[in-house]
Scaffold this motif. Structure first.
Motif, PDB file in Angstrom:
ATOM      1  N   SER A   3      77.089  38.866  82.704  1.00 38.75           N
ATOM      2  CA  SER A   3      75.797  38.477  83.252  1.00 38.75           C
ATOM      3  C   SER A   3      75.542  36.987  82.994  1.00 38.75           C
ATOM      4  O   SER A   3      76.491  36.243  82.727  1.00 38.75           O
ATOM      5  CB  SER A   3      74.706  39.378  82.678  1.00 38.75           C
ATOM      6  OG  SER A   3      73.463  39.077  83.240  1.00 38.75           O
ATOM      7  N   PRO A  40      69.264  34.005  79.964  1.00 40.32           N
ATOM      8  CA  PRO A  40      68.953  34.212  78.545  1.00 40.32           C
ATOM      9  C   PRO A  40      69.507  35.516  77.965  1.00 40.32           C
ATOM     10  O   PRO A  40      69.672  35.628  76.758  1.00 40.32           O
ATOM     11  CB  PRO A  40      67.417  34.231  78.506  1.00 40.32           C
ATOM     12  CG  PRO A  40      66.953  34.306  79.907  1.00 40.32           C
ATOM     13  CD  PRO A  40      68.068  33.842  80.799  1.00 40.32           C
ATOM     14  N   LEU A  44      69.935  38.914  66.170  1.00 43.30           N
ATOM     15  CA  LEU A  44      71.193  39.535  66.573  1.00 43.30           C
ATOM     16  C   LEU A  44      72.342  38.526  66.578  1.00 43.30           C
ATOM     17  O   LEU A  44      73.393  38.741  65.980  1.00 43.30           O
ATOM     18  CB  LEU A  44      70.987  40.102  67.982  1.00 43.30           C
ATOM     19  CG  LEU A  44      71.814  41.277  68.413  1.00 43.30           C
ATOM     20  CD1 LEU A  44      71.806  42.381  67.385  1.00 43.30           C
ATOM     21  CD2 LEU A  44      71.253  41.798  69.732  1.00 43.30           C
ATOM     22  N   LEU A  90      88.155  40.994  84.194  1.00 44.12           N
ATOM     23  CA  LEU A  90      86.690  40.853  84.171  1.00 44.12           C
ATOM     24  C   LEU A  90      86.141  40.454  85.546  1.00 44.12           C
ATOM     25  O   LEU A  90      85.006  40.767  85.887  1.00 44.12           O
ATOM     26  CB  LEU A  90      86.268  39.831  83.106  1.00 44.12           C
ATOM     27  CG  LEU A  90      86.396  40.326  81.656  1.00 44.12           C
ATOM     28  CD1 LEU A  90      86.294  39.163  80.665  1.00 44.12           C
ATOM     29  CD2 LEU A  90      85.334  41.376  81.332  1.00 44.12           C
ATOM     30  N   LEU A  95      83.465  48.793  65.852  1.00 39.57           N
ATOM     31  CA  LEU A  95      82.014  48.548  65.837  1.00 39.57           C
ATOM     32  C   LEU A  95      81.336  49.258  64.669  1.00 39.57           C
ATOM     33  O   LEU A  95      80.436  48.701  64.033  1.00 39.57           O
ATOM     34  CB  LEU A  95      81.389  48.992  67.157  1.00 39.57           C
ATOM     35  CG  LEU A  95      81.702  48.096  68.362  1.00 39.57           C
ATOM     36  CD1 LEU A  95      81.230  48.746  69.656  1.00 39.57           C
ATOM     37  CD2 LEU A  95      81.064  46.718  68.218  1.00 39.57           C
ATOM     38  N   THR A 139      76.305  48.961  74.322  1.00 40.82           N
ATOM     39  CA  THR A 139      76.913  47.981  75.228  1.00 40.82           C
ATOM     40  C   THR A 139      78.319  47.631  74.741  1.00 40.82           C
ATOM     41  O   THR A 139      79.231  47.504  75.543  1.00 40.82           O
ATOM     42  CB  THR A 139      76.076  46.697  75.344  1.00 40.82           C
ATOM     43  OG1 THR A 139      75.847  46.209  74.053  1.00 40.82           O
ATOM     44  CG2 THR A 139      74.765  46.933  76.018  1.00 40.82           C
TER      45      THR A 139
HETATM   46  C1  HEM Z   1      84.034  43.167  77.025  1.00 37.83           C
HETATM   47  C2  HEM Z   1      83.018  43.748  76.719  1.00 37.83           C
HETATM   48  C3  HEM Z   1      81.580  43.480  77.103  1.00 37.83           C
HETATM   49  C4  HEM Z   1      81.002  43.293  78.323  1.00 37.83           C
HETATM   50  C5  HEM Z   1      81.700  43.262  79.665  1.00 37.83           C
HETATM   51  C6  HEM Z   1      79.584  43.122  78.110  1.00 37.83           C
HETATM   52  C7  HEM Z   1      78.649  42.904  79.114  1.00 37.83           C
HETATM   53  C8  HEM Z   1      77.294  42.778  78.902  1.00 37.83           C
HETATM   54  C9  HEM Z   1      76.313  42.654  79.942  1.00 37.83           C
HETATM   55  C10 HEM Z   1      76.623  42.644  81.426  1.00 37.83           C
HETATM   56  C11 HEM Z   1      75.090  42.557  79.369  1.00 37.83           C
HETATM   57  C12 HEM Z   1      73.740  42.533  80.073  1.00 37.83           C
HETATM   58  C13 HEM Z   1      73.110  41.166  80.160  1.00 37.83           C
HETATM   59  C14 HEM Z   1      71.862  41.208  81.014  1.00 37.83           C
HETATM   60  O1  HEM Z   1      70.977  42.026  80.803  1.00 37.83           O
HETATM   61  O2  HEM Z   1      71.768  40.389  81.915  1.00 37.83           O
HETATM   62  C15 HEM Z   1      75.308  42.608  77.943  1.00 37.83           C
HETATM   63  C16 HEM Z   1      74.291  42.502  77.013  1.00 37.83           C
HETATM   64  C17 HEM Z   1      74.490  42.623  75.681  1.00 37.83           C
HETATM   65  N1  HEM Z   1      75.697  42.809  75.035  1.00 37.83           N
HETATM   66 FE1  HEM Z   1      77.527  42.883  75.883  1.00 37.83          FE
HETATM   67  N2  HEM Z   1      79.336  43.214  76.773  1.00 37.83           N
HETATM   68  C18 HEM Z   1      80.529  43.419  76.122  1.00 37.83           C
HETATM   69  C19 HEM Z   1      80.718  43.567  74.776  1.00 37.83           C
HETATM   70  C20 HEM Z   1      79.728  43.483  73.840  1.00 37.83           C
HETATM   71  C21 HEM Z   1      79.934  43.620  72.425  1.00 37.83           C
HETATM   72  C22 HEM Z   1      81.290  43.882  71.778  1.00 37.83           C
HETATM   73  C23 HEM Z   1      78.706  43.494  71.836  1.00 37.83           C
HETATM   74  C24 HEM Z   1      78.347  43.525  70.384  1.00 37.83           C
HETATM   75  C25 HEM Z   1      79.180  43.462  69.392  1.00 37.83           C
HETATM   76  C26 HEM Z   1      77.733  43.272  72.889  1.00 37.83           C
HETATM   77  C27 HEM Z   1      76.385  43.096  72.695  1.00 37.83           C
HETATM   78  C28 HEM Z   1      75.455  42.899  73.702  1.00 37.83           C
HETATM   79  C29 HEM Z   1      74.027  42.746  73.466  1.00 37.83           C
HETATM   80  C30 HEM Z   1      73.333  42.777  72.117  1.00 37.83           C
HETATM   81  C31 HEM Z   1      73.411  42.563  74.710  1.00 37.83           C
HETATM   82  C32 HEM Z   1      71.918  42.335  75.009  1.00 37.83           C
HETATM   83  C33 HEM Z   1      71.619  40.858  75.081  1.00 37.83           C
HETATM   84  C34 HEM Z   1      70.186  40.511  75.480  1.00 37.83           C
HETATM   85  O3  HEM Z   1      69.518  41.302  76.134  1.00 37.83           O
HETATM   86  O4  HEM Z   1      69.740  39.398  75.132  1.00 37.83           O
HETATM   87  N3  HEM Z   1      78.392  43.268  74.085  1.00 37.83           N
HETATM   88  N4  HEM Z   1      76.654  42.751  77.690  1.00 37.83           N
END
Ligand code: HEM
Length: 500
Positions: free
Chosen positions: A364, A367, A133, A302, A181, A261
Motif C-alpha cells: 500500500s 501514512p 508500533l 509482489l 512472529l 497482517t
Molecule cells: C510480505 C508481507 C506483507 C505484506 C504484503 C503486507 C502488506 C500490508 C498492507 C497492504 C497493509 C495495509 C496498508 C493500508 O491500510 O493501506 C499493511 C499494513 C500493516 N502491516 Fe503489513 N504486510 C506484510 C507483512 C507484515 C509484517 C511481517 C508485519 C509485522 C511484523 C506487518 C505489519 C503491518 C501493520 C502493523 C500494518 C498497519 C499499518 C497502519 O495501519 O498504519 N506487515 N501491510
C-alpha cells in the motif's frame, strides 16, 4: 462521467452507462459480490472484466449486498491511500455502519469493524499508535530475526527431509511466519500451530471467523497479562512500556494486527515465491547464473501476486470524484492492490520483468503503508534461501497446471505445493537460543523469563505442546521423534530406509 447506478451509498438511481458488448453478463446480473463465487474462482479475471466495464473505479457489493467501490487503477489506489483527509481509515464514517446495515454477526466485522488501533485511525491519533508500533518493531535486530527464521526453517525441514517429498504450503509456508512472529511478540512456540489456523480462518470472512477472532484475542490478552507482570525483550513488553501510553486493550489489538497482517501476507509471499522459483525457468536460470537475487524475485512476486489482493478499506469523508465515478460521503473504498499492480496504464507490457522494482502497491502507500515490510521480506528471503541450501534438488512433484489457488475477498492463497527431493538425514537439533542472543546488544532490565506455559485450550495436558515445552524440546522435534519411535533423549537422527 455518469455515476454508476449500482454505485455505493444512498442516492437516486440514475440511468446505467453503456454496457460493454463483450461482458454483458456482468452488469446484467448486478454488481459483483466480492465474497461470491466469481471472485473465489478467478479474482484477476474478475478485476479485468470490471476494469473493461467501469474503468479504474468499479462498484461492487460485499456479503450479498453492501455496496462499495473497488479501486482497479494504480493511480487511484495511490491517490486514495495518500489522501487521508478525503479518504479516511476510520470505518465509523461508513454509512452502512451508521444505518445499522452491518449485523453483529457479519463476517466482514473482524476485518472492517472499528477497533482502537492504528489501522482505523487518522492524523495525530494514527501517529501516536503507529509510533508505538514502528519504534517497538524497530528494536528488533534484523540479523536476530534472520536467525529465528534460519532456526525454524531447519527445524521444519528436519520434519520432512527424510521423506523425499513434502507439501510445502502446509508443511512450510503456513508454519514459518507464525513461528517467527510468535517469537517476536514474546509468545511461546507452542501457540504457533493453533494460531495459524485461527488467523487464517478469521481473515477468510467465513461464519467461523468470529469464533477464531475470539480465540486469537484471548491468547493475546493472556500474553499481555503475563508481560505486564514479567516483561521481556519482545514486542508485547515494548508496546506496554512505550511512551505513547497505549492502554492494555490497544496493546492487545496491535499485537493482533501484527499477527493477522504479518502471518497471512508472509505465508502467501513465501508460497508464491517458492512456486515461481520451482516453476519459472527464468528464475531457475537466473538464480543459478547469479543474474537475479532472491530479493529481486520477491519483488517480482509482489508485483504479480501481492499477498493481499484487496485492502478494506477507506471511507470517503465527503462527496468527491475519483476515476470518473462520483463517490458519496461515507462510501467504502477497497484498495485493489493486485488489480492496480497490473493496470495497463502503468504496465502496458505485462510480461516485462519487474525484478528489483519496488514501486508496486503490495504494501500500500501513504501514512498506513506497511511498517512490517522489511520483516516480511527478511522472513521470506531467509527461509527460501535456507530451504534451497538444505534441499538444492527441490523440484515440483506435480505438473504446474495442477496447482490451484483459493481466493477470499482480500487474499489469494496457493492451495498446495507438492515437492520432491532426494531423501536426506535431518540435521542435528539447533539449540533454542535464548531471546537475548537474537536481540541487539542492549542491556536487559531483567533476565529473560523461562518459557511460559501454553494456555489450557491449546494443549491436551500430557501429550500436547505445553507438555513438551517444560523440557525445552520444540514440539515438532518431539513429534518427529515420536513418529520415528525414538525417545526424547536419544540421538536425534538416523537413516530411513532408502535414505542416502
Ligand atoms: C510480505 C508481507 C506483507 C505484506 C504484503 C503486507 C502488506 C500490508 C498492507 C497492504 C497493509 C495495509 C496498508 C493500508 O491500510 O493501506 C499493511 C499494513 C500493516 N502491516 Fe503489513 N504486510 C506484510 C507483512 C507484515 C509484517 C511481517 C508485519 C509485522 C511484523 C506487518 C505489519 C503491518 C501493520 C502493523 C500494518 C498497519 C499499518 C497502519 O495501519 O498504519 N506487515 N501491510
Amino acid at each position: 462521467m455518469t455515476p454508476h447506478p449500482d454505485g455505493p451509498g444512498p442516492g437516486p438511481a440514475e440511468p446505467p452507462p453503456a454496457r460493454c458488448p463483450v461482458h454483458p453478463a456482468l452488469s446484467d446480473s448486478g454488481p459483483v459480490d466480492l465474497l461470491g463465487p466469481e471472485n473465489e474462482k478467478d479474482p484477476m479475471g474478475l478485476y479485468e472484466r470490471l476494469r473493461v466495464e467501469h474503468g479504474p473505479v468499479a462498484p461492487i457489493v460485499l456479503d450479498g449486498g453492501i455496496p462499495a467501490w473497488l479501486l482497479l487503477g494504480y493511480r487511484e489506489n495511490l491517490e486514495v491511500s495518500r489522501t487521508p483527509s478525503r479518504f479516511s481509515r476510520d470505518s465509523r464514517h461508513w454509512h452502512a455502519w451508521k444505518d445499522g446495515g452491518i449485523g453483529a454477526d457479519s463476517p466482514l466485522l473482524p476485518v472492517v469493524g472499528w477497533q482502537p488501533m492504528c489501522t482505523f485511525a487518522d492524523g495525530d491519533e494514527h501517529e501516536r499508535l503507529r509510533a508505538a508500533l514502528t519504534e517497538s518493531m524497530g528494536r528488533f535486530d534484523r540479523r536476530g530475526i534472520r536467525r529465528h527464521v534460519t532456526r525454524f526453517t531447519h527445524q521444519l525441514v528436519n520434519d520432512f527431509c527424510a521423506d523425499g517429498g513434502a507439501e510445502m504450503v502446509t508443511a512450510f509456508a503456513e508454519q514459518l511466519p507464525m513461528l517467527v512472529l510468535t517469537q517476536l511478540l514474546g509468545m511461546p512456540d507452542e501457540y504457533g500451530p493453533r494460531l495459524v489456523e485461527a488467523t487464517r480462518d478469521l481473515m477468510k470472512g467465513t461464519e467461523t471467523a468470529l469464533r477464531s477472532d475470539a480465540y486469537v484475542t484471548g491468547a493475546l490478552k493472556g500474553l499481555v497479562d503475563r508481560k505486564r507482570a514479567d516483561p521481556g525483550e519482545d514486542l508485547a513488553s515494548w508496546l506496554l512500556a512505550h511512551p505513547s501510553g497505549l492502554t492494555e486493550e490497544e496493546v492487545v489489538q496491535h499485537l493482533r494486527l501484527v499477527l493477522l497482517t504479518g502471518n497471512e501476507t508472509t505465508t502467501n509471499l513465501m508460497a508464491n515465491t517458492l512456486r515461481m522459483v520451482l516453476t519459472d525457468p527464468r528464475f531457475r536460470a537466473s538464480l543459478a547464473g547469479g543474474q537475479m537475487t532472491l530479493p529481486d524475485a520477491i519483488e517480482h512476486v509482489l508485483w504479480n501476486e501481492p499477498p493481499l489482493t484487496v485492502v478494506p478499506g477507506r471511507w470517503a469523508t465527503g462527496d468527491t470524484e475519483l476515476g470518473g465515478q462520483r463517490i458519496k460521503a461515507g462510501d467504502m473504498l477497497l484498495l485493489g492492490l493486485a488489480a492496480g499492480n497490473v493496470d495497463p496504464a502503468i504496465r502496458p507490457d505485462i510480461g516485462a520483468p519487474m525484478y528489483g522494482n519496488r514501486s508496486h502497491l503490495a504494501f500500500s502507500g501513504g501514512p498506513h503503508e506497511c511498517p512490517g515490510q522489511d520483516i516480511g521480506r527478511a522472513i521470506t528471503d531467509t527461509a527460501i534461501d535456507t530451504l534451497l541450501l538444505r534441499l538444492p534438488d527441490l523440484r515440483l512433484a506435480v505438473e504446474e497446471s495442477e496447482l490451484s489457488w483459493l481466493s477470499s475477498w482480500i487474499s489469494r492463497h496457493l492451495v498446495a505445493l507438492p515437492v520432491e527431493f532426494m531423501p536426506r538425514r535431518p540435521e542435528p537439533d539447533i539449540v533454542d537460543e535464548p531471546a537475548a542472543s537474537v536481540l541487539p546488544s542492549r542491556p536487559r532490565a531483567r533476565p529473560t523469563p523461562e518459557r511460559e506455559p501454553a494456555p489450557a485450550p491449546l494443549a491436551p495436558a500430557a501429550e500436547g505442546p505445553g507438555a513438551m515445552a517444560s523440557g525445552h524440546v520444540p514440539w515438532w522435534t518431539a513429534l518427529w521423534r515420536r513418529l520415528l519411535g525414538r525417545p526424547s533423549g536419544s540421538a536425534p537422527y538416523g537413516r530411513r530406509p532408502g535414505a542416502p
